[in-house]
Design an enzyme around this catalytic site. Structure first.
Site, PDB file in Angstrom:
ATOM      1  N   GLU A 172       0.819  -1.221   0.000  1.00 36.76           N
ATOM      2  CA  GLU A 172       0.000   0.000   0.000  1.00 36.76           C
ATOM      3  C   GLU A 172       0.855   1.274   0.000  1.00 36.76           C
ATOM      4  O   GLU A 172       0.718   2.136   0.872  1.00 36.76           O
ATOM      5  CB  GLU A 172      -0.958  -0.036   1.201  1.00 36.76           C
ATOM      6  CG  GLU A 172      -1.851  -1.275   1.204  1.00 36.76           C
ATOM      7  CD  GLU A 172      -2.717  -1.387   2.456  1.00 36.76           C
ATOM      8  OE1 GLU A 172      -2.783  -0.437   3.245  1.00 36.76           O
ATOM      9  OE2 GLU A 172      -3.329  -2.467   2.653  1.00 36.76           O
ATOM     10  N   ASN A 215       2.022  -5.098  -3.129  1.00 30.31           N
ATOM     11  CA  ASN A 215       0.666  -5.530  -2.758  1.00 30.31           C
ATOM     12  C   ASN A 215      -0.170  -4.308  -2.408  1.00 30.31           C
ATOM     13  O   ASN A 215       0.303  -3.413  -1.692  1.00 30.31           O
ATOM     14  CB  ASN A 215       0.755  -6.470  -1.545  1.00 30.31           C
ATOM     15  CG  ASN A 215      -0.575  -7.066  -1.140  1.00 30.31           C
ATOM     16  OD1 ASN A 215      -1.235  -7.713  -1.955  1.00 30.31           O
ATOM     17  ND2 ASN A 215      -0.976  -6.854   0.110  1.00 30.31           N
ATOM     18  N   HIS A 251     -10.234  -6.627  -1.873  1.00 26.85           N
ATOM     19  CA  HIS A 251     -11.262  -6.483  -0.827  1.00 26.85           C
ATOM     20  C   HIS A 251     -12.477  -5.860  -1.519  1.00 26.85           C
ATOM     21  O   HIS A 251     -12.500  -4.664  -1.796  1.00 26.85           O
ATOM     22  CB  HIS A 251     -10.775  -5.586   0.310  1.00 26.85           C
ATOM     23  CG  HIS A 251      -9.724  -6.220   1.170  1.00 26.85           C
ATOM     24  ND1 HIS A 251      -9.969  -7.323   1.954  1.00 26.85           N
ATOM     25  CD2 HIS A 251      -8.422  -5.909   1.347  1.00 26.85           C
ATOM     26  CE1 HIS A 251      -8.869  -7.662   2.596  1.00 26.85           C
ATOM     27  NE2 HIS A 251      -7.915  -6.831   2.242  1.00 26.85           N
ATOM     28  N   GLU A 280      -5.986 -11.048  -0.897  1.00 24.52           N
ATOM     29  CA  GLU A 280      -6.786 -10.780   0.301  1.00 24.52           C
ATOM     30  C   GLU A 280      -8.289 -10.725  -0.011  1.00 24.52           C
ATOM     31  O   GLU A 280      -9.035  -9.974   0.562  1.00 24.52           O
ATOM     32  CB  GLU A 280      -6.352  -9.471   0.975  1.00 24.52           C
ATOM     33  CG  GLU A 280      -4.867  -9.415   1.317  1.00 24.52           C
ATOM     34  CD  GLU A 280      -4.462  -8.151   2.040  1.00 24.52           C
ATOM     35  OE1 GLU A 280      -5.367  -7.444   2.545  1.00 24.52           O
ATOM     36  OE2 GLU A 280      -3.260  -7.856   2.123  1.00 24.52           O
ATOM     37  N   ASP A 282     -12.045 -10.805  -0.127  1.00 21.58           N
ATOM     38  CA  ASP A 282     -13.282 -11.055   0.587  1.00 21.58           C
ATOM     39  C   ASP A 282     -14.344 -10.172  -0.071  1.00 21.58           C
ATOM     40  O   ASP A 282     -14.013  -9.197  -0.754  1.00 21.58           O
ATOM     41  CB  ASP A 282     -13.200 -10.814   2.104  1.00 21.58           C
ATOM     42  CG  ASP A 282     -12.455  -9.546   2.513  1.00 21.58           C
ATOM     43  OD1 ASP A 282     -11.870  -9.535   3.604  1.00 21.58           O
ATOM     44  OD2 ASP A 282     -12.465  -8.566   1.737  1.00 21.58           O
TER      45      ASP A 282
HETATM   46  O1  G3I Z   1      -3.120  -0.996  17.801  1.00 20.61           O
HETATM   47  C1  G3I Z   1      -4.461  -0.632  18.186  1.00 20.61           C
HETATM   48  C2  G3I Z   1      -4.560  -0.544  19.697  1.00 20.61           C
HETATM   49  O2  G3I Z   1      -3.726   0.525  20.161  1.00 20.61           O
HETATM   50  C3  G3I Z   1      -6.008  -0.298  20.098  1.00 20.61           C
HETATM   51  O3  G3I Z   1      -6.117  -0.268  21.507  1.00 20.61           O
HETATM   52  C4  G3I Z   1      -6.894  -1.405  19.501  1.00 20.61           C
HETATM   53  C5  G3I Z   1      -8.343  -1.241  19.855  1.00 20.61           C
HETATM   54  O4  G3I Z   1      -8.872  -0.198  19.059  1.00 20.61           O
HETATM   55  O5  G3I Z   1      -6.760  -1.435  18.068  1.00 20.61           O
HETATM   56  C6  G3I Z   1      -5.417  -1.705  17.670  1.00 20.61           C
HETATM   57  O6  G3I Z   1      -5.356  -1.660  16.250  1.00 20.61           O
HETATM   58  C7  G3I Z   1      -5.818  -2.861  15.631  1.00 20.61           C
HETATM   59  C8  G3I Z   1      -4.798  -3.222  14.557  1.00 20.61           C
HETATM   60  O7  G3I Z   1      -5.267  -4.326  13.758  1.00 20.61           O
HETATM   61  C9  G3I Z   1      -3.471  -3.507  15.218  1.00 20.61           C
HETATM   62  O8  G3I Z   1      -3.091  -4.801  15.177  1.00 20.61           O
HETATM   63  C10 G3I Z   1      -7.164  -2.576  15.008  1.00 20.61           C
HETATM   64  O9  G3I Z   1      -8.120  -2.388  16.021  1.00 20.61           O
HETATM   65  C11 G3I Z   1      -7.574  -3.772  14.177  1.00 20.61           C
HETATM   66  O10 G3I Z   1      -8.799  -3.578  13.561  1.00 20.61           O
HETATM   67  C12 G3I Z   1      -6.481  -4.034  13.110  1.00 20.61           C
HETATM   68  O11 G3I Z   1      -6.904  -5.119  12.295  1.00 20.61           O
HETATM   69  C13 G3I Z   1      -6.059  -5.626  11.271  1.00 20.61           C
HETATM   70  C14 G3I Z   1      -5.873  -4.583  10.129  1.00 20.61           C
HETATM   71  O12 G3I Z   1      -5.220  -5.207   9.023  1.00 20.61           O
HETATM   72  C15 G3I Z   1      -5.022  -3.409  10.521  1.00 20.61           C
HETATM   73  O13 G3I Z   1      -4.974  -2.538   9.405  1.00 20.61           O
HETATM   74  C16 G3I Z   1      -6.804  -6.835  10.748  1.00 20.61           C
HETATM   75  O14 G3I Z   1      -6.750  -7.865  11.741  1.00 20.61           O
HETATM   76  C17 G3I Z   1      -6.206  -7.354   9.464  1.00 20.61           C
HETATM   77  O15 G3I Z   1      -7.083  -8.333   8.875  1.00 20.61           O
HETATM   78  C18 G3I Z   1      -6.027  -6.229   8.445  1.00 20.61           C
HETATM   79  O16 G3I Z   1      -5.399  -6.731   7.322  1.00 20.61           O
HETATM   80  C19 G3I Z   1      -5.084  -5.750   6.306  1.00 20.61           C
HETATM   81  C20 G3I Z   1      -3.843  -6.232   5.582  1.00 20.61           C
HETATM   82  O17 G3I Z   1      -2.790  -6.422   6.501  1.00 20.61           O
HETATM   83  C21 G3I Z   1      -3.460  -5.261   4.477  1.00 20.61           C
HETATM   84  N1  G3I Z   1      -4.589  -5.077   3.547  1.00 20.61           N
HETATM   85  C22 G3I Z   1      -5.826  -4.628   4.212  1.00 20.61           C
HETATM   86  C23 G3I Z   1      -6.242  -5.630   5.276  1.00 20.61           C
HETATM   87  C24 G3I Z   1      -7.546  -5.239   5.908  1.00 20.61           C
HETATM   88  O18 G3I Z   1      -7.404  -4.021   6.601  1.00 20.61           O
END
Ligand code: G3I
Length: 366
Positions: A172, A215, A251, A280, A282
């Site tokens: 990205e 990607n 997506h 990815e 869905d």
């Molecule tokens: O880090 C914060 C934390 O400080 C906070 O307390 C908590 C509650 O709000 O959230 C945390 O962030 C989370 C983040 O992952 C960190 O690991 C988000 O809530 C959470 O929704 C996020 O989800 C992941 C997301 O990437 C992050 O962008 C998903 O599990 C994951 O499926 C998703 O995957 C991405 C690919 O890597 C790249 N392409 C898009 C795809 C979907 O967004």
């Protein structure tokens, strides 16, 4: 009121047959020759999924799926020949402190893949998101920052040398208008666009066999963003930078049209001698008030899954097709998009949805 997933399962049963009866799947779908996606796939074509863990799962009322959900792991092993770490190889998980790596989850995924004869997609090395606080908020000279990235790539890619089929080296890096992320991507902002080529060079030095990819989402069609990737990759390959592939995350949503020029767009990258991939996929939807998708929604979803797979199957060098999770209960979609969901190919109880059978029959016929 019957719980959502019980009703959904009943709907699914009405719509399609249960997995154990897949051989008698709806007419026009699977011919019953094979009962899993990976068995139906042509030789050399990897059908993959993200391995649920970290990220949004940490705020959900269930334990880490990959480590705790046995039925999940059984389906993961049986149906897929490729696995991607959903979050477990991202900087904030694998490199939580400047002088500390945490390879536990990534090692477990790689070991699982080896045990189940699956290839692994590494995700991801250079990105603007999910970087740990020590990095994102640190104060470093450009030389220090460059060394941090180089050491990270050498350490992580080197650790899994020979075990990762494809790396999302740069994830990205362009905005939707095709401009480089010079503000929110720490690496590009602080070190300039040249760091992208260096990241590919360092990854290639660390694992010469891994195929190195760009990607992104929103690049399924011919548009400003995918044009920007095409131009950048041409420039990098002219300089013999080891870029091997371009992947579309895909997506999708049934609220928007299907990217009908996906095949032609992938062909543009294949024409450069690149591999391509769907990484990815869905297909999300606005859920009705009762939370149960209508038959029409499920049919449109199945159509989008099938058309994405057909596009990849038709493009030489698109041999990796990954869905971003395979069971609704672990999907990132409802967490990110309020009121939306049902984006994967299985209901919460792993009952297959029409989209699953559409993939199966398409693979069977390919
Ligand atoms: O880090 C914060 C934390 O400080 C906070 O307390 C908590 C509650 O709000 O959230 C945390 O962030 C989370 C983040 O992952 C960190 O690991 C988000 O809530 C959470 O929704 C996020 O989800 C992941 C997301 O990437 C992050 O962008 C998903 O599990 C994951 O499926 C998703 O995957 C991405 C690919 O890597 C790249 N392409 C898009 C795809 C979907 O967004």
């Amino acid at each position: 009121m019957r719980s959502t997933h019980v009703v959904a399962a009943a709907l699914a049963a009405a719509m399609v047959l249960t997995p154990s009866m897949a051989s008698a799947a709806p007419s026009g779908d699977s011919h019953g020759k094979t009962e899993t996606l990976r068995k139906a796939a042509p030789r050399g074509f990897h059908i993959g999924t993200a391995v649920a863990g970290g990220g949004h799962h940490e705020t959900q009322p269930y334990p880490d799926p990959f480590t705790h959900d046995r039925p999940y792991r059984q389906v993961l092993a049986a149906e897929f020949s490729s696995v991607s770490a959903e979050n477990q190889m991202k900087w904030e998980y694998i490199h939580p402190e400047r002088d500390r790596y945490n390879f536990g989850m990534a090692d477990a995924i790689v070991k699982f893949a080896q045990r189940n004869r699956q290839v692994v997609r590494g995700h991801t090395l250079l990105w603007h998101s999910q970087n740990p606080a020590w990095l994102q908020q640190g104060t470093f000279t450009p030389e220090e920052l460059r060394k941090i990235l180089r050491d990270h790539i050498k350490t992580v890619v080197g650790r899994y040398k020979g075990k990762i089929q494809q790396w999302d080296v740069a994830n990205e890096i362009f905005t939707d208008t095709g401009a480089l992320r010079t503000t929110d991507n720490i690496w590009i902002r602080e070190l300039g666009p040249g760091i992208i080529a260096d990241a590919f060079r360092w990854a290639h030095e660390a694992d010469p066999r891994a195929k190195l990819f760009f990607n992104d989402y929103g690049v399924e069609s011919v548009n400003a963003k995918s044009d920007a990737y095409l131009a950048l990759i041409k420039e990098l390959r002219a300089k013999r930078v080891p870029v091997h592939g371009f992947s579309a995350q895909a997506h999708l949503s049934i609220s928007y049209g299907f990217p009908g020029d996906l095949e032609n767009n992938l062909r543009r990258f294949a024409a450069l001698g690149l591999e391509t991939a769907i990484t990815e996929l869905d297909v999300r939807m606005d859920l009705p008030p009762d939370g149960i998708p209508t038959a029409a929604q499920l049919e449109q979803q199945a159509d989008y899954y099938q058309r994405t797979l057909v596009a990849c199957l038709k493009v030489r060098g698109c041999d990796s097709f990954t869905i971003w999770g395979f069971v609704d209960k672990y999907s990132w979609v409802p967490v990110f998009f309020k009121g939306q969901g049902a984006a994967t190919v299985m209901w919460d109880d792993f009952t297959r949805k029409p989209a699953y059978y559409r993939l199966l029959s398409t693979l069977d016929r390919s």
